[in-house]
Each structure stands twice: as C-alpha cells, then as structure tokens.
Write an enzyme that holds these catalytic residues in place. Structure first.
Site, PDB file in Angstrom:
ATOM      1  CB  CYS A 114      -2.434  -9.052   4.252  1.00 39.45           C
ATOM      2  SG  CYS A 114      -3.624 -10.258   4.809  1.00 39.45           S
ATOM      3  CB  CYS A 115      -2.413  -5.045   7.740  1.00 34.96           C
ATOM      4  SG  CYS A 115      -1.863  -6.255   8.941  1.00 34.96           S
ATOM      5  CB  CYS A 198      -4.631 -12.387  11.815  1.00 34.11           C
ATOM      6  SG  CYS A 198      -5.749 -11.048  11.364  1.00 34.11           S
ATOM      7  CB  CYS A 201       0.228 -12.242  11.584  1.00 33.26           C
ATOM      8  SG  CYS A 201      -0.149 -12.365   9.838  1.00 33.26           S
ATOM      9  CB  CYS A 225      -2.524  -3.919  11.758  1.00 26.91           C
ATOM     10  SG  CYS A 225      -3.603  -2.754  12.592  1.00 26.91           S
TER      11      CYS A 225
HETATM   12  S1  SF4 Z   1      -2.512  -9.555  10.820  1.00 27.49           S
HETATM   13 FE1  SF4 Z   1      -1.808 -10.973   9.203  1.00 27.49          FE
HETATM   14  S2  SF4 Z   1      -3.635 -12.061   8.429  1.00 27.49           S
HETATM   15 FE2  SF4 Z   1      -4.329 -10.291   9.669  1.00 27.49          FE
HETATM   16  S3  SF4 Z   1      -4.704  -8.712   8.188  1.00 27.49           S
HETATM   17 FE3  SF4 Z   1      -2.594  -8.406   8.905  1.00 27.49          FE
HETATM   18  S4  SF4 Z   1      -1.242  -9.601   7.556  1.00 27.49           S
HETATM   19 FE4  SF4 Z   1      -3.387 -10.236   7.171  1.00 27.49          FE
END
Ligand code: SF4
Length: 237
Positions: A114-115, A198, A201, A225
């Site tokens: 996701c990151c 985010c 998280c 991240c």
């Molecule tokens: S902090 Fe969480 S929601 Fe944001 S990009 Fe990374 S995993 Fe995804």
C-alpha cells in the site's frame, strides 16, 4: 561537493551541539546545497512537524526553494486542510498522489505494498517531474529504531543526493524551533499525536519511540513507509 565535505559522527553531534548551533548547522547545509544544486534542490514536505521546521529553514535560505507534498486518499481531514493552507501560502509546493485502484483495506493486508503504491510511487514521480538532483528531508536519527543509520548528506540512489538537515535534532528542539519562530503546524498535534501518517495506520502513542503509533499491529509497527528505504531512481516494481 557537499557529499564529500560533510562529515562528523552523527551520534556525537546530537549530544555535542546546542540548539542554536544545530540551527546554524542546518541553515549552512541547506545554503551549501542550494549553491550547488540551485533549482534542482527540492524539499519533501510531509506536513508533519519536522517538515514544517525544514521548510521554514529552507525559506530562510531562499524563498525560491521548491517543495513537493505526497498525499494519499487515507490522509486525515486535518492534514488535508493543512495541506491546502500551506499550498495556498506557498504555491511553490507541488502536490503528488497516486489515485489508481487498489484492493480494499490493502493497508491492513499488505501495508508495504500500500505504501509502495500510494507513497513511494508519487515520490518517484515528483523526483522525475521536478528534475530533482538533491532532495531535503526531515529525517531525525533520534526519531525511532529505524532512523539511526542515516547521514546528513547521502546518496542512497546513485545520482540523487539526499540532505537531512535536522538529522541531529531532538524532538524537543524541533518544537523549540517551531515555537520560537511561530511556525504554523498540522493541527493534529493538538490532539496528542507525535508522528503523523495516514488515518488507518496512525494512532496516538506514548513512550520513548516517537513513531510507535505508526502501523500498530503489523510487522511495520514503528517503521517506515519506504520513501527512505526503497530505491527512487532505479527500481523494479
Ligand atoms: S500509511 Fe497506511 S494507508 Fe497510507 S499508504 Fe501506507 S499502508 Fe497505505
């Protein structure tokens, strides 16, 4: 060249220099980088306290220094509002994001992926589109377990210099600088957060580790991240 000139034991400097000496050192590092890289020196603004401090420091060196902000669909409303205010005040801050479709709750099932998609990819895009030769970050070596091995000037990606001008500052000194200079900050700090990210998280956390509230309950807890650990120039997805 700056990369060859800046030396010093980072851990020793954290203890040895006082607040005023650290401010002077940071200004000098940014000034020297600006002289070397000019318009290709660009600051990564995360909308957190360390970024607000380095942005203020950079503006003292030259009002022309540009920056980029990476935002995601999961940023808290307060951060999005703060971003709007900062960009309205400083049009030389450019926003990058990746709006491609991703699996639902990827942040829970695979936060690294996701990151990578939502944060690292837009940083790569910013570096490319803005013609960055040296980027300025708000990394601090006292911030958490994953941030102890950095240098003030480094070249993790061949051809892309990274300047970490507040690497040796304590958290307290960042707050000291922001207060003394009346710098606008993300309002989430009023709620007790110490490290911002985010919404799904990031939690309010106490304790020694400033980043302990990040990615709680995952292998990434207190971690990164990826923008400081993944390649930005030569990469395979
Ligand atoms: S902090 Fe969480 S929601 Fe944001 S990009 Fe990374 S995993 Fe995804």
């Amino acid at each position: 060249m700056l990369i060859d000139e800046v030396a010093g034991n980072v851990t020793e400097l954290v203890e040895k220099l006082n607040f005023a000496e650290k401010v002077d050192r940071s200004l000098d590092l940014i000034d020297r980088a600006y002289k070397e890289f000019g318009d290709q020196l660009v600051l990564a603004h995360s909308l957190g306290k360390d970024s607000s401090a380095i942005w203020h420091l950079a503006k003292r060196v030259s009002s022309k220094i540009r920056g980029f902000i990476v935002t995601t669909r999961f940023k808290p409303a307060e951060t999005k509002q703060f971003m709007k205010e900062e960009v309205a005040r400083y049009p030389e801050l450019k926003i990058f994001s990746n709006d491609e479709g991703i699996p639902e709750k990827l942040y829970a099932t695979d936060p690294d992926k996701c990151c990578e998609i939502l944060k690292v990819q837009p940083v790569r895009q910013a570096v490319k589109e803005m013609g960055v030769a040296c980027w300025i970050t708000g990394l601090r070596c006292t911030e958490g377990r994953t941030r102890t091995n950095y240098k003030e000037v480094e070249e993790l990606d061949k051809g892309l210099i990274k300047l970490n001008p507040v690497l040796i500052w304590y958290e307290r000194e960042i707050w000291q600088y922001l207060a003394l200079n009346d710098v606008n900050i993300n309002p989430l700090y009023n709620k007790g957060y110490r490290s911002l990210g985010c919404e799904p998280c990031t939690k309010i956390a106490q304790g020694v580790d400033e980043r302990a509230g990040r990615w709680i309950g995952t292998s990434k807890c207190g971690g990164e991240c990826g923008i400081h650990t993944r390649p930005l120039l030569n990469y395979n997805i």
